[in-house]
Design a protein around this motif. Structure first.
Motif, PDB file in Angstrom:
ATOM      1  N   LEU A 132       0.826  -1.199   0.000  1.00 41.21           N
ATOM      2  CA  LEU A 132       0.000   0.000   0.000  1.00 41.21           C
ATOM      3  C   LEU A 132       0.866   1.257   0.000  1.00 41.21           C
ATOM      4  CD1 LEU A 132      -3.221   0.595   1.978  1.00 41.21           C
ATOM      5  CD2 LEU A 132      -1.326   2.142   2.430  1.00 41.21           C
ATOM      6  N   PHE A 133       0.483   2.228  -0.807  1.00 38.60           N
ATOM      7  CA  PHE A 133       1.099   3.552  -0.792  1.00 38.60           C
ATOM      8  C   PHE A 133       0.105   4.550  -0.215  1.00 38.60           C
ATOM      9  CE2 PHE A 133       3.004   1.438  -4.464  1.00 38.60           C
ATOM     10  CZ  PHE A 133       4.353   1.689  -4.298  1.00 38.60           C
ATOM     11  N   GLN A 134       0.592   5.469   0.594  1.00 43.25           N
ATOM     12  CA  GLN A 134      -0.228   6.602   0.989  1.00 43.25           C
ATOM     13  C   GLN A 134       0.551   7.878   0.699  1.00 43.25           C
ATOM     14  OE1 GLN A 134      -1.932   7.939   5.100  1.00 43.25           O
ATOM     15  NE2 GLN A 134      -3.439   6.628   4.109  1.00 43.25           N
ATOM     16  N   ILE A 135      -0.030   8.693  -0.178  1.00 44.14           N
ATOM     17  CA  ILE A 135       0.598   9.918  -0.648  1.00 44.14           C
ATOM     18  C   ILE A 135      -0.211  11.105  -0.157  1.00 44.14           C
ATOM     19  CG2 ILE A 135       1.480  11.144  -2.659  1.00 44.14           C
ATOM     20  CD1 ILE A 135       2.588   8.267  -2.303  1.00 44.14           C
ATOM     21  N   TRP A 136       0.444  12.032   0.524  1.00 44.86           N
ATOM     22  CA  TRP A 136      -0.212  13.268   0.939  1.00 44.86           C
ATOM     23  C   TRP A 136       0.102  14.351  -0.087  1.00 44.86           C
ATOM     24  CZ3 TRP A 136       0.402  14.202   6.951  1.00 44.86           C
ATOM     25  CH2 TRP A 136      -0.103  13.089   7.633  1.00 44.86           C
ATOM     26  N   LEU A 137      -0.935  14.784  -0.805  1.00 44.94           N
ATOM     27  CA  LEU A 137      -0.840  15.868  -1.779  1.00 44.94           C
ATOM     28  C   LEU A 137      -1.401  17.127  -1.129  1.00 44.94           C
ATOM     29  CD1 LEU A 137      -0.420  16.940  -4.702  1.00 44.94           C
ATOM     30  CD2 LEU A 137      -2.702  16.055  -5.243  1.00 44.94           C
ATOM     31  N   ASN A 138      -0.600  18.164  -1.056  1.00 42.94           N
ATOM     32  CA  ASN A 138      -1.018  19.374  -0.358  1.00 42.94           C
ATOM     33  C   ASN A 138      -2.197  20.042  -1.061  1.00 42.94           C
ATOM     34  OD1 ASN A 138      -0.945  21.261   1.665  1.00 42.94           O
ATOM     35  ND2 ASN A 138       0.876  22.323   0.937  1.00 42.94           N
ATOM     36  N   LEU A 139      -2.961  20.798  -0.298  1.00 41.18           N
ATOM     37  CA  LEU A 139      -3.995  21.674  -0.833  1.00 41.18           C
ATOM     38  C   LEU A 139      -3.493  23.112  -0.761  1.00 41.18           C
ATOM     39  CD1 LEU A 139      -7.205  20.231   0.878  1.00 41.18           C
ATOM     40  CD2 LEU A 139      -6.744  20.221  -1.578  1.00 41.18           C
ATOM     41  N   PRO A 140      -3.766  23.922  -1.782  1.00 41.04           N
ATOM     42  CA  PRO A 140      -3.397  25.338  -1.688  1.00 41.04           C
ATOM     43  C   PRO A 140      -4.246  26.034  -0.636  1.00 41.04           C
ATOM     44  CG  PRO A 140      -4.753  24.961  -3.626  1.00 41.04           C
ATOM     45  CD  PRO A 140      -4.454  23.602  -3.043  1.00 41.04           C
ATOM     46  N   ALA A 141      -3.804  27.180  -0.175  1.00 39.54           N
ATOM     47  CA  ALA A 141      -4.491  27.898   0.904  1.00 39.54           C
ATOM     48  C   ALA A 141      -5.964  28.108   0.606  1.00 39.54           C
ATOM     49  CB  ALA A 141      -3.795  29.234   1.152  1.00 39.54           C
ATOM     50  N   VAL A 142      -6.288  28.409  -0.641  1.00 41.38           N
ATOM     51  CA  VAL A 142      -7.671  28.719  -1.012  1.00 41.38           C
ATOM     52  C   VAL A 142      -8.582  27.502  -0.855  1.00 41.38           C
ATOM     53  CG1 VAL A 142      -7.371  28.161  -3.465  1.00 41.38           C
ATOM     54  CG2 VAL A 142      -9.066  29.879  -2.774  1.00 41.38           C
ATOM     55  N   SER A 143      -7.998  26.292  -0.790  1.00 42.37           N
ATOM     56  CA  SER A 143      -8.811  25.070  -0.732  1.00 42.37           C
ATOM     57  C   SER A 143      -8.739  24.333   0.593  1.00 42.37           C
ATOM     58  CB  SER A 143      -8.367  24.109  -1.848  1.00 42.37           C
ATOM     59  OG  SER A 143      -8.525  24.697  -3.117  1.00 42.37           O
ATOM     60  N   LYS A 144      -7.920  24.819   1.519  1.00 45.26           N
ATOM     61  CA  LYS A 144      -7.695  24.059   2.751  1.00 45.26           C
ATOM     62  C   LYS A 144      -8.943  23.918   3.614  1.00 45.26           C
ATOM     63  CE  LYS A 144      -2.704  24.412   3.372  1.00 45.26           C
ATOM     64  NZ  LYS A 144      -2.507  22.951   3.284  1.00 45.26           N
ATOM     65  N   MET A 145      -9.853  24.874   3.539  1.00 46.66           N
ATOM     66  CA  MET A 145     -11.038  24.816   4.387  1.00 46.66           C
ATOM     67  C   MET A 145     -12.295  24.450   3.607  1.00 46.66           C
ATOM     68  SD  MET A 145      -9.871  25.212   7.391  1.00 46.66           S
ATOM     69  CE  MET A 145     -11.315  25.558   8.402  1.00 46.66           C
ATOM     70  N   THR A 146     -12.126  23.749   2.485  1.00 48.66           N
ATOM     71  CA  THR A 146     -13.274  23.265   1.726  1.00 48.66           C
ATOM     72  C   THR A 146     -13.850  22.022   2.394  1.00 48.66           C
ATOM     73  OG1 THR A 146     -11.738  22.066   0.288  1.00 48.66           O
ATOM     74  CG2 THR A 146     -12.494  24.217  -0.471  1.00 48.66           C
ATOM     75  N   GLU A 147     -15.032  21.624   1.951  1.00 46.46           N
ATOM     76  CA  GLU A 147     -15.707  20.467   2.531  1.00 46.46           C
ATOM     77  C   GLU A 147     -14.905  19.191   2.234  1.00 46.46           C
ATOM     78  OE1 GLU A 147     -18.960  18.677   4.623  1.00 46.46           O
ATOM     79  OE2 GLU A 147     -18.312  20.767   4.379  1.00 46.46           O
ATOM     80  N   PRO A 148     -14.722  18.329   3.214  1.00 46.72           N
ATOM     81  CA  PRO A 148     -14.030  17.056   2.960  1.00 46.72           C
ATOM     82  C   PRO A 148     -14.742  16.239   1.874  1.00 46.72           C
ATOM     83  CG  PRO A 148     -14.230  17.445   5.302  1.00 46.72           C
ATOM     84  CD  PRO A 148     -15.074  18.493   4.637  1.00 46.72           C
ATOM     85  N   GLU A 149     -13.953  15.489   1.103  1.00 49.12           N
ATOM     86  CA  GLU A 149     -14.497  14.685   0.010  1.00 49.12           C
ATOM     87  C   GLU A 149     -13.784  13.339  -0.057  1.00 49.12           C
ATOM     88  OE1 GLU A 149     -15.575  17.786  -3.457  1.00 49.12           O
ATOM     89  OE2 GLU A 149     -13.537  17.968  -2.661  1.00 49.12           O
ATOM     90  N   TYR A 150     -14.483  12.361  -0.637  1.00 47.50           N
ATOM     91  CA  TYR A 150     -13.954  10.997  -0.688  1.00 47.50           C
ATOM     92  C   TYR A 150     -14.476  10.336  -1.952  1.00 47.50           C
ATOM     93  CZ  TYR A 150     -14.716   5.980   0.617  1.00 47.50           C
ATOM     94  OH  TYR A 150     -14.815   4.617   0.655  1.00 47.50           O
ATOM     95  N   LYS A 151     -13.611   9.632  -2.646  1.00 48.52           N
ATOM     96  CA  LYS A 151     -13.991   9.029  -3.923  1.00 48.52           C
ATOM     97  C   LYS A 151     -13.127   7.801  -4.169  1.00 48.52           C
ATOM     98  CE  LYS A 151     -13.500  10.481  -8.794  1.00 48.52           C
ATOM     99  NZ  LYS A 151     -13.454  11.674  -9.654  1.00 48.52           N
ATOM    100  N   MET A 152     -13.756   6.751  -4.726  1.00 43.83           N
ATOM    101  CA  MET A 152     -13.027   5.542  -5.050  1.00 43.83           C
ATOM    102  C   MET A 152     -12.708   5.488  -6.543  1.00 43.83           C
ATOM    103  SD  MET A 152     -12.246   3.862  -2.418  1.00 43.83           S
ATOM    104  CE  MET A 152     -11.371   2.779  -3.543  1.00 43.83           C
ATOM    105  N   LEU A 153     -11.498   5.027  -6.836  1.00 39.58           N
ATOM    106  CA  LEU A 153     -11.104   4.662  -8.191  1.00 39.58           C
ATOM    107  C   LEU A 153     -10.945   3.143  -8.188  1.00 39.58           C
ATOM    108  CD1 LEU A 153      -8.298   7.334  -8.869  1.00 39.58           C
ATOM    109  CD2 LEU A 153     -10.785   7.581  -9.112  1.00 39.58           C
TER     110      LEU A 153
END
Length: 337
Positions: A132-153
């Motif tokens: 398993l890989f877990q990659i943390w991709l940063n969010l820009p400041a304008v998006s940090k306080m957006t609603e959490p989201e979850y999606k499967m591929l």
């Protein structure tokens, strides 16, 4: 210089902006004990914090079942690639699911979410290897306080770029060899093609050659050789398994497999170029925002944990199969073939 650096990965991958963290887990779990834990002694393991790199398998923060019981995040996106084995997901927004055997989960923590990710050992009559890989991709400041989201591929739907008979590129984010990924999450840094975010798994047959195109002089590009034997050549350099290369994004890179079948992870993207203040599960832009994240979590628990069983490792029943459920079951998603 096409190859800036090559080094062995010990612990988190040495990667950079727009990526915050890259973790690679390969655990040779034994058969399950009928309760989703290992049919083996746990004596000597530091239960609750088991990260022994010399062991064949780890319990991580799990005490009965391996994995990571519920914990908070804010301010970044998590890309989880379950190439082997299974992961069970639950979160404070009412989502849950089981995925694995090549599936990928995209989850934006946004303004704050609690989630748990456990690794149930489903097979009771054979081993349960997990990669398993877990990659943390940063969010820009304008998006940090957006609603959490979850999606499967689901792996059945993830596009594959085939280059001749010897190269397969599993396109998780971005575009490779004319093959585009499934859409990124709405607020992801990967959503805008100008950010050149690419995440892919490259599978090379013996003696196969693959070319990474020149994209951008400002783009960061990392290549991790995670499975195979012998060496992979990157232009004039040689790289062994469990090594990672920091590559020039504006140069054409030739990869030649001089081992048996080799598997590599590619991570690339334009830097966000914003200040980063990170501690534990939160990634923000300033110390004040980081302090606020901890204060908000103490106050709200990011909605709290709605699944009960706070003191044990929560997983799904054995035979549920792979699925995703959102908003407390109002929406569901299962693999299509």
């Amino acid at each position: 210089m096409k190859v800036k650096n090559i080094q062995k990965v010990v612990g988190p991958m040495p990667i950079g902006d727009p990526f915050i963290l890259g973790a690679y887990h390969y655990d040779k779990y034994p058969a399950g004990n009928g309760k989703f834990g290992p049919k083996a002694s746990l004596e000597g393991k530091n239960l609750g914090n088991d990260f022994d790199r010399n062991a064949d398998w780890r319990m991580y923060h799990g005490k009965e079942i391996p994995g990571f019981p519920f914990h908070p995040h804010r301010g970044f996106e998590i890309i989880t690639i379950a190439e082997e084995g299974f992961a069970d997901h639950f979160d404070s927004k009412g989502s849950k699911g089981r995925y694995g055997e090549g599936d990928v989960q995209l989850m934006s923590a946004g303004s704050g979410v609690l989630h748990g990710e456990m690794f149930p050992l489903i097979n009771e009559d054979k081993d349960n290897p997990m990669r398993l890989f877990q990659i943390w991709l940063n969010l820009p400041a304008v998006s940090k306080m957006t609603e959490p989201e979850y999606k499967m591929l689901w792996h059945e739907n993830i596009p594959i770029a085939k280059v001749g008979d010897d190269v397969r590129v599993k396109v998780i984010l971005g575009e490779y060899n004319g093959v585009k990924s499934i859409d990124a999450l709405p607020h992801s840094w990967a959503k805008d093609p100008k950010h050149h975010v690419g995440v892919a798994l490259i599978d090379l047959a013996p003696n196969a050659t693959y070319k990474l195109e020149a994209v951008s002089d400002t783009m960061n590009r990392f290549l991790f050789f995670y499975d195979g034997s012998g060496v992979v050549n990157i232009d004039t350099y040689s790289m062994q398994q469990n090594f990672i290369a920091d590559l020039a994004g504006g140069e054409e890179i030739i990869i030649k497999n001089n081992s048996e079948r080799a598997k590599l992870l590619i991570l690339e993207g334009e830097p966000i170029n914003e200040p980063v203040e990170a501690y534990g599960p939160f990634v923000m832009n300033t110390k004040e925002e980081l302090d606020q994240a901890f204060a908000d979590y103490r106050k709200t628990q990011f909605g709290g944990w709605p699944w009960g069983h706070e003191e044990i490792d929560v997983v799904h029943p054995k035979d549920v199969g792979r699925f995703a459920s959102y908003n407390f079951g109002k929406d569901t998603d299962t693999p299509t073939k």
